[in-house]
Design a protein around this motif. Sequence first.
Motif, PDB file in Angstrom:
ATOM      1  N   THR A 278       0.835  -1.209   0.000  1.00  0.00           N
ATOM      2  CA  THR A 278       0.000   0.000   0.000  1.00  0.00           C
ATOM      3  C   THR A 278       0.866   1.254   0.000  1.00  0.00           C
ATOM      4  O   THR A 278       0.626   2.199  -0.760  1.00  0.00           O
ATOM      5  N   ILE A 282       1.014   4.167  -3.038  1.00  0.00           N
ATOM      6  CA  ILE A 282       0.757   5.596  -2.780  1.00  0.00           C
ATOM      7  C   ILE A 282       1.946   6.435  -3.242  1.00  0.00           C
ATOM      8  O   ILE A 282       1.785   7.488  -3.873  1.00  0.00           O
ATOM      9  N   GLU A 285       2.175   6.742  -7.085  1.00  0.00           N
ATOM     10  CA  GLU A 285       1.143   7.513  -7.777  1.00  0.00           C
ATOM     11  C   GLU A 285       1.487   8.993  -7.868  1.00  0.00           C
ATOM     12  O   GLU A 285       1.393   9.597  -8.945  1.00  0.00           O
ATOM     13  N   ALA A 290       3.578   8.423   2.111  1.00  0.00           N
ATOM     14  CA  ALA A 290       2.604   7.322   2.185  1.00  0.00           C
ATOM     15  C   ALA A 290       1.701   7.466   3.406  1.00  0.00           C
ATOM     16  O   ALA A 290       0.518   7.131   3.355  1.00  0.00           O
ATOM     17  N   PHE A 309      -2.843   5.611   6.132  1.00  0.00           N
ATOM     18  CA  PHE A 309      -2.281   5.753   4.803  1.00  0.00           C
ATOM     19  C   PHE A 309      -2.981   6.919   4.106  1.00  0.00           C
ATOM     20  O   PHE A 309      -4.193   7.054   4.196  1.00  0.00           O
ATOM     21  N   ARG A 310      -2.208   7.724   3.432  1.00  0.00           N
ATOM     22  CA  ARG A 310      -2.763   8.911   2.769  1.00  0.00           C
ATOM     23  C   ARG A 310      -3.631   8.485   1.579  1.00  0.00           C
ATOM     24  O   ARG A 310      -3.163   7.821   0.663  1.00  0.00           O
ATOM     25  N   SER A 311      -4.902   8.899   1.590  1.00  0.00           N
ATOM     26  CA  SER A 311      -5.821   8.565   0.508  1.00  0.00           C
ATOM     27  C   SER A 311      -6.229   9.787  -0.298  1.00  0.00           C
ATOM     28  O   SER A 311      -6.975   9.676  -1.273  1.00  0.00           O
ATOM     29  N   THR A 332      -7.365  10.358  -4.208  1.00  0.00           N
ATOM     30  CA  THR A 332      -6.562   9.841  -5.308  1.00  0.00           C
ATOM     31  C   THR A 332      -7.118   8.502  -5.798  1.00  0.00           C
ATOM     32  O   THR A 332      -8.007   7.913  -5.167  1.00  0.00           O
ATOM     33  N   VAL A 334      -5.474   5.602  -5.970  1.00  0.00           N
ATOM     34  CA  VAL A 334      -5.103   4.603  -4.967  1.00  0.00           C
ATOM     35  C   VAL A 334      -5.945   4.795  -3.710  1.00  0.00           C
ATOM     36  O   VAL A 334      -6.378   3.833  -3.080  1.00  0.00           O
ATOM     37  N   GLY A 335      -6.213   6.070  -3.380  1.00  0.00           N
ATOM     38  CA  GLY A 335      -6.997   6.380  -2.195  1.00  0.00           C
ATOM     39  C   GLY A 335      -8.390   5.782  -2.240  1.00  0.00           C
ATOM     40  O   GLY A 335      -8.903   5.302  -1.220  1.00  0.00           O
ATOM     41  N   ASP A 344      -6.464   1.761   4.291  1.00  0.00           N
ATOM     42  CA  ASP A 344      -5.948   3.032   4.810  1.00  0.00           C
ATOM     43  C   ASP A 344      -5.935   3.072   6.339  1.00  0.00           C
ATOM     44  O   ASP A 344      -5.230   3.879   6.945  1.00  0.00           O
TER      45      ASP A 344
END
Length: 450
Positions: A278, A282, A285, A290, A309-311, A332, A334-335, A344
């Motif tokens: 993960t 992040i 992207e 992260a 986790f940063r979304s 995002t 990935v988010g 996340d």
Amino acid sequence: MDKFDQYKRLLRLGIAGIEIILEAAFFTYVWFGVYNGRRLNPFENKGNLMMVGFYILYLVVFIYMYGGTKYAYYRKGQLILSQTLGTVIANALMYMQIIMVVGQFPLPAVWPMLVLCVPEFLIIALINQMSDGIFRKMFPPKHLLLICDLEYKELLLRKISSRKDLYEVSRCVSASEPLSVLQKEVADCDAMMLYGIEEQKRNDLIKFCYEKSIRIYVAPEVSDILLRGADRVHSFDTPFFLLRNSGLSFEQRIMKRAMDILISGAMLIVASPFMLLTALAIKLEDHGPALFKQERVTIGGKKFYIYKFRSMIVDAEKNGAQFSTKNDSRITKVGKFIRATRLDELPQLLNILKGDMSIVGPRPERQTYIDEFCQETPEFIYRLKVKAGLTGYAQIYGKYNTTPLDKLKLDLMYIESYSVLLDIRLIFLTLKIMFTKESTEGVEEGQNHA
């Protein structure tokens, strides 16, 4: 319609029983045909009955835990999901038991248990398809008399209309009408629903419905929920309720902390590969960090930094704190995925291991939101009676966009009925909401939670 109501529970148990018996029959075939023959000394009658009995026990426990017996309560899709999860967990536990019972190396092949899932899933789908038709025919929607503060009328009608299979609002009457008028209104309805009504009038209507054997749905007030956790005191011939109002006891806090350490430690070991992937996704992207940390509030108003986790895009809140909305452009690619799969949330296992949070408890809010919510609902501060949690009652039975007052009520239900078994049950139920899209819905544009 009401003539069948007395048989509803019996019908639910009968259908669930048929499903469990059919699934157990397929397992019996797999046990006799594959696994029992691999033992150096194959089981005789009692041993075989023991293995089938354990399998039935696992099915009953986990299908019931996930609400898989609540026909005509959950939607068909929710029932299928509940029963499927219960069956998968039962099969996993049964395979671990088979490994111990067969006791040989290499380990017994897992493929027979995987193949077993196919007919079981077909049974679940077919039984739910048939039962859905039966319950819809025998138990059509109940005609409701809605008595409420008209300020909440549209909100309630929107909620009720989402379950047209269960309810149909015949009339909506203002809670400000005299008691005698409200009592007459229920004459040609199947049930009464109360929301936002003055306390004395509500109590009188509850007693009226009890006397007349009329079904009634009541939205609880905060004080009602606090009374749920009260002890019954019989020191003399006048009954009393004792409310200690101290959150969890010392013994409960010790047991809860021990469970938090054991579970978070084990989950960090298991989840570490997923966390690494993960973080890598992040970073690739948009090359941003992260992880992100954010100040939150836990038990007693104590502040700590939560890890996730940063979304969202970097500097998503450069213009100030704001709720995530539906189709939020700040999220995002990935988010979106890690939010939908709850990946996340995994870094919060570090918060739990440190002691900032618990596995189960009210979600930690930001101080600015707590201040805002308390202006409208001063009781919102009651959530801080226990340590904040990764998952909890409000996360499982509510949504991201559930109003603060309803979140408070759900969290208080947890606090006032806390037990280790409840924590274990909520941890298992968290698996179910990972497959439920509604639980991550953002707020509507312009919606004000406070």
